[in-house]
Write a protein that holds these residues in place. Structure first.
Motif, PDB file in Angstrom:
ATOM      1  N   ALA A 199      -7.811   4.305  -2.897  1.00  0.00           N
ATOM      2  CA  ALA A 199      -8.277   4.119  -4.273  1.00  0.00           C
ATOM      3  C   ALA A 199      -8.056   2.652  -4.638  1.00  0.00           C
ATOM      4  O   ALA A 199      -6.926   2.225  -4.834  1.00  0.00           O
ATOM      5  N   LEU A 200      -9.140   1.891  -4.675  1.00  0.00           N
ATOM      6  CA  LEU A 200      -9.072   0.490  -5.086  1.00  0.00           C
ATOM      7  C   LEU A 200      -9.421   0.413  -6.566  1.00  0.00           C
ATOM      8  O   LEU A 200     -10.584   0.583  -6.950  1.00  0.00           O
ATOM      9  N   ALA A 201      -8.417   0.170  -7.399  1.00  0.00           N
ATOM     10  CA  ALA A 201      -8.627   0.103  -8.853  1.00  0.00           C
ATOM     11  C   ALA A 201      -9.058  -1.302  -9.243  1.00  0.00           C
ATOM     12  O   ALA A 201      -8.337  -2.053  -9.905  1.00  0.00           O
ATOM     13  N   ALA A 237      -5.029   9.084   0.055  1.00  0.00           N
ATOM     14  CA  ALA A 237      -3.790   8.973   0.828  1.00  0.00           C
ATOM     15  C   ALA A 237      -3.105   7.631   0.644  1.00  0.00           C
ATOM     16  O   ALA A 237      -1.908   7.499   0.922  1.00  0.00           O
ATOM     17  N   MET A 238      -3.851   6.619   0.162  1.00  0.00           N
ATOM     18  CA  MET A 238      -3.310   5.268   0.032  1.00  0.00           C
ATOM     19  C   MET A 238      -3.842   4.602  -1.227  1.00  0.00           C
ATOM     20  O   MET A 238      -4.972   4.871  -1.647  1.00  0.00           O
ATOM     21  N   THR A 239      -3.051   3.713  -1.788  1.00  0.00           N
ATOM     22  CA  THR A 239      -3.521   2.852  -2.870  1.00  0.00           C
ATOM     23  C   THR A 239      -2.549   1.702  -3.038  1.00  0.00           C
ATOM     24  O   THR A 239      -1.361   1.840  -2.744  1.00  0.00           O
ATOM     25  N   GLN A 240      -3.036   0.564  -3.480  1.00  0.00           N
ATOM     26  CA  GLN A 240      -2.146  -0.592  -3.677  1.00  0.00           C
ATOM     27  C   GLN A 240      -1.395  -0.469  -4.996  1.00  0.00           C
ATOM     28  O   GLN A 240      -1.988  -0.469  -6.057  1.00  0.00           O
ATOM     29  N   GLN A 241      -0.072  -0.357  -4.893  1.00  0.00           N
ATOM     30  CA  GLN A 241       0.794  -0.335  -6.078  1.00  0.00           C
ATOM     31  C   GLN A 241       2.219  -0.639  -5.631  1.00  0.00           C
ATOM     32  O   GLN A 241       2.469  -0.923  -4.466  1.00  0.00           O
ATOM     33  N   SER A 273     -10.121  -1.936   1.660  1.00  0.00           N
ATOM     34  CA  SER A 273      -9.764  -1.205   0.441  1.00  0.00           C
ATOM     35  C   SER A 273     -10.997  -0.665  -0.266  1.00  0.00           C
ATOM     36  O   SER A 273     -10.984   0.452  -0.798  1.00  0.00           O
ATOM     37  N   ASN A 274     -12.072  -1.454  -0.276  1.00  0.00           N
ATOM     38  CA  ASN A 274     -13.288  -1.073  -0.994  1.00  0.00           C
ATOM     39  C   ASN A 274     -14.133  -0.071  -0.210  1.00  0.00           C
ATOM     40  O   ASN A 274     -14.595   0.936  -0.758  1.00  0.00           O
ATOM     41  N   GLU A 275     -14.326  -0.313   1.074  1.00  0.00           N
ATOM     42  CA  GLU A 275     -15.182   0.543   1.893  1.00  0.00           C
ATOM     43  C   GLU A 275     -14.661   1.976   1.971  1.00  0.00           C
ATOM     44  O   GLU A 275     -15.436   2.928   1.981  1.00  0.00           O
ATOM     45  N   TYR A 276     -13.333   2.113   2.012  1.00  0.00           N
ATOM     46  CA  TYR A 276     -12.737   3.441   2.185  1.00  0.00           C
ATOM     47  C   TYR A 276     -12.172   3.999   0.879  1.00  0.00           C
ATOM     48  O   TYR A 276     -11.303   4.853   0.883  1.00  0.00           O
ATOM     49  N   SER A 277     -12.681   3.512  -0.235  1.00  0.00           N
ATOM     50  CA  SER A 277     -12.178   3.921  -1.546  1.00  0.00           C
ATOM     51  C   SER A 277     -13.101   4.914  -2.235  1.00  0.00           C
ATOM     52  O   SER A 277     -14.312   4.971  -1.972  1.00  0.00           O
ATOM     53  N   VAL A 319       0.865  -1.178   0.000  1.00  0.00           N
ATOM     54  CA  VAL A 319       0.000   0.000   0.000  1.00  0.00           C
ATOM     55  C   VAL A 319       0.902   1.228   0.000  1.00  0.00           C
ATOM     56  O   VAL A 319       1.578   1.504   0.989  1.00  0.00           O
ATOM     57  N   ILE A 320       0.963   1.943  -1.118  1.00  0.00           N
ATOM     58  CA  ILE A 320       1.772   3.155  -1.137  1.00  0.00           C
ATOM     59  C   ILE A 320       0.962   4.275  -0.485  1.00  0.00           C
ATOM     60  O   ILE A 320      -0.256   4.319  -0.592  1.00  0.00           O
ATOM     61  N   TYR A 321       1.681   5.145   0.233  1.00  0.00           N
ATOM     62  CA  TYR A 321       0.964   6.156   1.015  1.00  0.00           C
ATOM     63  C   TYR A 321       1.648   7.514   0.927  1.00  0.00           C
ATOM     64  O   TYR A 321       2.843   7.615   0.639  1.00  0.00           O
ATOM     65  N   ASN A 322       0.876   8.559   1.194  1.00  0.00           N
ATOM     66  CA  ASN A 322       1.316   9.940   1.171  1.00  0.00           C
ATOM     67  C   ASN A 322       1.764  10.319   2.581  1.00  0.00           C
ATOM     68  O   ASN A 322       0.943  10.435   3.494  1.00  0.00           O
ATOM     69  N   LYS A 323       3.063  10.509   2.766  1.00  0.00           N
ATOM     70  CA  LYS A 323       3.611  10.762   4.103  1.00  0.00           C
ATOM     71  C   LYS A 323       3.096  12.069   4.699  1.00  0.00           C
ATOM     72  O   LYS A 323       2.840  12.148   5.908  1.00  0.00           O
ATOM     73  N   GLU A 324       2.962  13.086   3.876  1.00  0.00           N
ATOM     74  CA  GLU A 324       2.505  14.380   4.390  1.00  0.00           C
ATOM     75  C   GLU A 324       1.080  14.292   4.922  1.00  0.00           C
ATOM     76  O   GLU A 324       0.772  14.836   5.991  1.00  0.00           O
ATOM     77  N   ILE A 325       0.215  13.606   4.201  1.00  0.00           N
ATOM     78  CA  ILE A 325      -1.169  13.457   4.651  1.00  0.00           C
ATOM     79  C   ILE A 325      -1.226  12.633   5.934  1.00  0.00           C
ATOM     80  O   ILE A 325      -1.977  12.959   6.865  1.00  0.00           O
ATOM     81  N   PHE A 326      -0.441  11.576   6.000  1.00  0.00           N
ATOM     82  CA  PHE A 326      -0.399  10.765   7.215  1.00  0.00           C
ATOM     83  C   PHE A 326       0.038  11.618   8.407  1.00  0.00           C
ATOM     84  O   PHE A 326      -0.527  11.527   9.503  1.00  0.00           O
TER      85      PHE A 326
END
Length: 439
Positions: free
Chosen positions: A203-205, A280-284, A253-257, A159-166
């Motif tokens: 974001a669950l693609a 803030a997060m997505t699987q990649q 992933s789905n509920e919070y997407s 799960v890649i994430y945005n450090k600033e938002i966290f």
């Protein structure tokens, strides 16, 4: 470009299986060169190397390297065609071979692809690159003692994430080890999404079958197959031993997407949402760094990778493996085959090639002799740190039955998130299809 060579075609086509995997298999009987004189020593008889590859993220850098190689190697012409991202590489390559326009160098996945494509692959054991490959990186493309593919690189995902938002949300990313930790982070982000400027935490693609069926599924099947791609390849059945945790991850992933998840593709996921700070997060994996850096250079230096854990089993780990291999077609002239091997050796073992692989391609190298202190982007640094600290699981999805990961498991997950099937129904269908394919 006019067809480089036309040949008689045999053995039938096969369906796509692995991550953007290859889909054809056959024998070539007649050899030709489309009117070229394969003489690498003269300008009029330049040896042409046709490369057909899937990784869109480093397309421009790869083409620039090819031009540099041509300038230093008079008499060699390199043609590169890239099909990937949201496009079906396997179907495109199938078309290449069926039309007789066979590439000299192309991509294959793990043992499933090797088994299907072995008649169209030469043994690369004598290349310098094969001798420099890191321990274990050749396993997925080795058959009967022959190295039939050279590893692209090492990649990892999570799960890649945005450090600033966290940080703004007060979330300590280093403390996220379990699925419950991940769920709590999503809840916190969801409660603050307006002040953080988020459309959603995640974001669950789910439109991209490879993201869910190959990568998400792999995270929860690794332990079942002891992180061994060959065990997956040889297994007649799949049990989904950790099905409950797999379901929990998909549910989070789905509920919070951003919704609807079945309509979210790779471009929306990375280019529109994550790169612009809308989630803030997505699987990649670390392969998305060049895209993010092009869109938002400031964000690109402020991202990291979190685990996709099986609680109590694989906590604090990420899946790391070889995404694809370079195969060389035996159906070209001797000059084309040798030029192809020389180019791959240059790419991974020359000082110039190594510098470009590290600093311009942003690869985590699968070969010895690299100054890994020069790994520059934060996602690749995270992957390398997980790798060197032994906090990794495998890529057993390279041993799934052909087509099963995307067309069965990914498709069943789409049904589940659309509420067209229960989780139990989706998993049973996937089990049945695996067994059917392995009869």
């Amino acid at each position: 470009m006019i067809n480089k060579r036309m040949k008689k075609w045999g053995t039938g086509f096969l369906t796509a299986g692995l991550l953007l995997t290859l889909a054809a298999c056959g024998n070539a009987a007649e050899q030709g060169d489309g009117g070229k004189t394969p003489d690498s020593g003269s300008e009029a008889g330049a040896v042409e190397i046709d490369i057909f590859q899937f990784k869109v993220e480093f397309k421009d850098q790869f083409e620039a390297l090819a031009k540099k190689y041509e300038e230093a190697n008079e008499g060699v012409k390199i043609n590169i065609e890239t099909v990937g991202g949201g496009s079906d590489y396997g179907a495109a390559l199938k078309s290449k071979f069926s039309s007789g326009n066979e590439p000299d160098i192309y991509n294959i996945g793990g043992p499933e692809d090797v088994n299907m494509w072995q008649e169209n692959l030469i043994d690369l054991s004598d290349t310098k690159a094969a001798g420099e490959a890191l321990e274990g990186t050749l396993t997925g493309a080795t058959k009967d003692g022959k190295v039939l593919g050279l590893p692209y690189n090492i990649e990892g995902y999570g799960v890649i994430y945005n450090k600033e938002i966290f940080e703004k949300a007060g979330i300590d990313a280093t403390a996220i080890k379990t699925l419950t930790d991940l769920e709590n982070a999503a809840k916190t982000l969801d409660s603050k999404k307006e002040e953080l400027g988020l459309e959603a935490p995640f974001a669950l693609a789910a439109k991209e079958l490879w993201i869910t069926g190959l990568h998400s599924g792999n995270a929860f099947l690794n332990a079942e197959f002891d992180n061994d791609v060959m065990k997956a390849f040889e297994s007649k059945t799949v049990e989904f031993k950790y099905s409950d945790q797999f379901k929990k991850y998909i549910d989070i992933s789905n509920e919070y997407s951003v919704q609807p998840t079945n309509s979210l593709d790779y471009s929306q996921q990375i280019e529109q949402l994550f790169s612009n700070g809308k989630v803030a997060m997505t699987q990649q994996g670390n392969w998305v760094y060049p895209t993010i850096a092009d869109i938002n250079p400031e964000l690109a230096e402020n991202i990291g990778i979190l685990p996709i854990p099986i609680d109590g089993v694989t906590e604090g780990t990420i899946p790391v493996g070889v995404p694809m291999y370079w195969g060389v077609n035996p159906n070209g002239s001797e000059e084309e085959i040798q030029a192809s091997k020389d180019f791959l050796d240059y790419l991974y073992t020359s000082e110039e090639g190594k510098q470009i692989v590290l600093e311009e391609f942003k690869f985590v190298p699968a070969y010895k002799g690299y100054d890994t202190d020069k790994i520059s982007d934060p996602l690749s640094k995270d992957v390398y740190t997980y790798y060197t600290e032994g906090k990794t699981t495998g890529w057993v999805f390279m041993g799934y039955p052909a087509g099963w990961g995307e067309q069965t498991l990914g498709a069943e997950i789409q049904k589940y998130v659309a509420k067209d099937a229960t989780w139990e129904e989706a998993m049973q269908s996937a089990k049945d299809k695996w067994a059917e394919e392995r009869k």
